[in-house]
Write a protein that holds these residues in place. Sequence first.
Motif, mmCIF file in Angstrom:
data_model
loop_
_atom_site.group_PDB
_atom_site.id
_atom_site.type_symbol
_atom_site.label_atom_id
_atom_site.label_comp_id
_atom_site.label_asym_id
_atom_site.label_seq_id
_atom_site.Cartn_x
_atom_site.Cartn_y
_atom_site.Cartn_z
ATOM 1 N N GLU A 83 -13.954 -23.397 -10.325
ATOM 2 C CA GLU A 83 -14.396 -24.989 -10.408
ATOM 3 C C GLU A 83 -15.656 -25.027 -11.507
ATOM 4 O O GLU A 83 -15.776 -26.018 -12.084
ATOM 5 C CB GLU A 83 -14.613 -25.366 -8.924
ATOM 6 N N GLU A 84 -16.554 -23.959 -11.250
ATOM 7 C CA GLU A 84 -17.829 -24.151 -11.934
ATOM 8 C C GLU A 84 -17.591 -24.304 -13.470
ATOM 9 O O GLU A 84 -18.097 -24.941 -14.226
ATOM 10 C CB GLU A 84 -18.775 -22.892 -11.777
ATOM 11 N N TRP A 85 -16.463 -23.350 -13.898
ATOM 12 C CA TRP A 85 -16.049 -23.191 -15.276
ATOM 13 C C TRP A 85 -15.303 -24.525 -15.685
ATOM 14 O O TRP A 85 -15.503 -24.927 -16.701
ATOM 15 C CB TRP A 85 -15.181 -22.035 -15.444
ATOM 16 N N LEU A 86 -14.619 -24.992 -14.637
ATOM 17 C CA LEU A 86 -13.796 -26.135 -15.139
ATOM 18 C C LEU A 86 -14.735 -27.463 -15.261
ATOM 19 O O LEU A 86 -14.691 -28.255 -16.386
ATOM 20 C CB LEU A 86 -12.803 -26.807 -14.152
ATOM 21 N N LYS A 87 -16.069 -27.329 -14.644
ATOM 22 C CA LYS A 87 -16.801 -28.527 -14.946
ATOM 23 C C LYS A 87 -17.651 -28.194 -16.230
ATOM 24 O O LYS A 87 -17.966 -29.175 -16.875
ATOM 25 C CB LYS A 87 -17.875 -28.606 -13.596
ATOM 26 N N VAL A 88 -17.893 -27.146 -16.637
ATOM 27 C CA VAL A 88 -18.534 -26.783 -17.753
ATOM 28 C C VAL A 88 -17.689 -27.317 -19.054
ATOM 29 O O VAL A 88 -18.141 -27.748 -19.959
ATOM 30 C CB VAL A 88 -18.770 -25.261 -17.908
#
Length: 505
Positions: A83-88
Amino acid sequence: MVYPHAYRMEHTETNTSNNMYGLHAISQSKKIKIPPELLKLLQTIDSMKEKFMQNLAKAIEIKSVGPNLLFRNDVQKMVMFVEEWLKVLGMKHEVFNIGTYTVEGKKCRLPPVILASLGNDPNKRTICAYVHVDVPDPKFQKWDTDPWKLTVKDGKLYGNGTGCGKGPLMCWLHALLTFKMNKMPLPVNFRMCIEMMGHANSQGFGAFCSTKKQDFFNHVDFVVQIDGEWIGHKVPCIIFGTVGNIHMEMTMEGDSIETMKSDMNTIFDSMVNERMEIQIPHYSDSVEQIGPDEEMIYAKIDEFDPEEIRESLPPHKRSWDRVRLLINMWRLPSVMLDKIEECTCPNREKKMIRRHFILKIVPRQTLDYVKELVVKHVQRITKEKNLKNKANLKIISAGKPWVENINSSCYSTAKKAILQITKMEPFLIREQVSRETTNVFDSGLEKKLVILPICARGSNLGQANEHISSRCYQEAIKVLVAYMFQVASLKTKKNVKAKSDKPKK
């Protein structure tokens, strides 16, 4: 060379008109020009080599063993990591609860599925990347390095999931990051489908995807799965087919173990000969025939060396050439038998034996038809031989074979992207394994699927000492970026429709 075999079509000494197997050479040239925008992205990937390895190391540290309750918190950490990567990356995403399953006698929630998207331009093609980020529990394996720590040794990256699951995930994420770093829009609409039960037969995944057929998957043109190995060590490959299988269990219950073993052996002796060839009447009648064009595909696979496996082959196969061995592995039915086991019977006054066996299913064979043939054969032999003990058959699991049209744009774009980056024309190969995901995307969602292996042979995917070479890891990111441009170069559906609607002169 044309090899005469049992499933050759008649009168096909020249190229056939079979649309599935046309000549697949892209070009006499081994080079495809790299445009400036792609070159810029490739240079960025080269400059980020160390950082991309560090990112992979962070993913490897997470102990995301999907079906094991002891690792449930770690699976959640993996969800948060993604999820953190997708937000970035600026991707819209949603985490879905896909149902329950029973593990260790408890009813539990299945690990979730993540769906993400970036771009919704009707004038662009849409590709969907399928990835699983679960890994097997390494405590049942003997690792030479720490499976939860990325270890670099002899130019190879060792760690649980480096080549299967987490490595592919990071390749996609890094490919997308490269566009973002260069403030360059994606040439395609991008979708991502991420599950956590890839090593557990993708439980619940197919049923969930069917509920998203009309929305998330509706406008997807191609599904891309990174998995599997090359057939050799140098030349990249594209997988265009897999076998299916039916895992069955035969049991007998009675008073005498010896009598039951004798009856079971009688049944299997009638089912399989000494060469492990299936003797069930009509079993191979529906097998898809093989023509010279298909054989030509296998003949080009010169990195497969029969000498490396010849000593391990049964005597009747040791004289076979490369093409015949590949056909036998990928295209012809076979059976694998376990030993007969004595087991505890619920009724303690009686005894029970069982035997597991796996039937390989190949194109044009259907699961229901094969099941019916096996059941009827066992019933017939029991009656003809007047066997005292009745055999009971149970289906443990089943998966259909899958094959894709290698002349479709899904494959032409993948071949061009690989040729553009590696300067090598990829081998087109099949797998001697069954994949649940091929059934989900091909049969369930009716989508074109291409499977791109990024690991050389012997990378131990899903096993102890799993690894990927540093070079393969970097080149895979480049291939994915190039693939997006190749797909973008195809005519859009809108343009194709407009052209077809033009009145003929």
